[in-house]
Write an enzyme that holds these catalytic residues in place. Sequence first.
Site: not given
Length: 140
Positions: A63, A123, A65, A127
């Site tokens: 993924h 955050y 971000h 990751q």
Amino acid sequence: MLTKLYKLEHCTYCCQYHVVWTPRYRGKVMADTYIKLELKRIFKFITKWKGIKILEWHIGDEHIHLYLIIPPKYSVSYILCVLKAKSSNWLKKKTKKFPKGSLWGRGYFVSTIGINEFAIRKYIQNQQYRQVDIENLKLF
């Protein structure tokens, strides 16, 4: 923490977003270092072209971000459409590794960022330490 304000001809803004999306075919599609570097290069080019600022990013194996500042003249959905479409096309031409069709899944997550800017930055930066290796995950 002071928030920087940005200006267009007729407005002053600070539109901050945390966006996350996944590849169409889940799994470690983006595990290759070359693919991650190429995605970063493509995102830098697209954001410069559209006048968007990337404040933080993490391109994981499964993924992506991004912490973005998007001018109010663009909608979030339009910018994500451009980022996903252009990066998919360029990456598939460059690597020849992926099947026909879109590289990215249809949906995405988006959240506005206000007071929690520091928490969101941390955050995204952490990751790489939070990823769970599916093969080593024991359910029973």
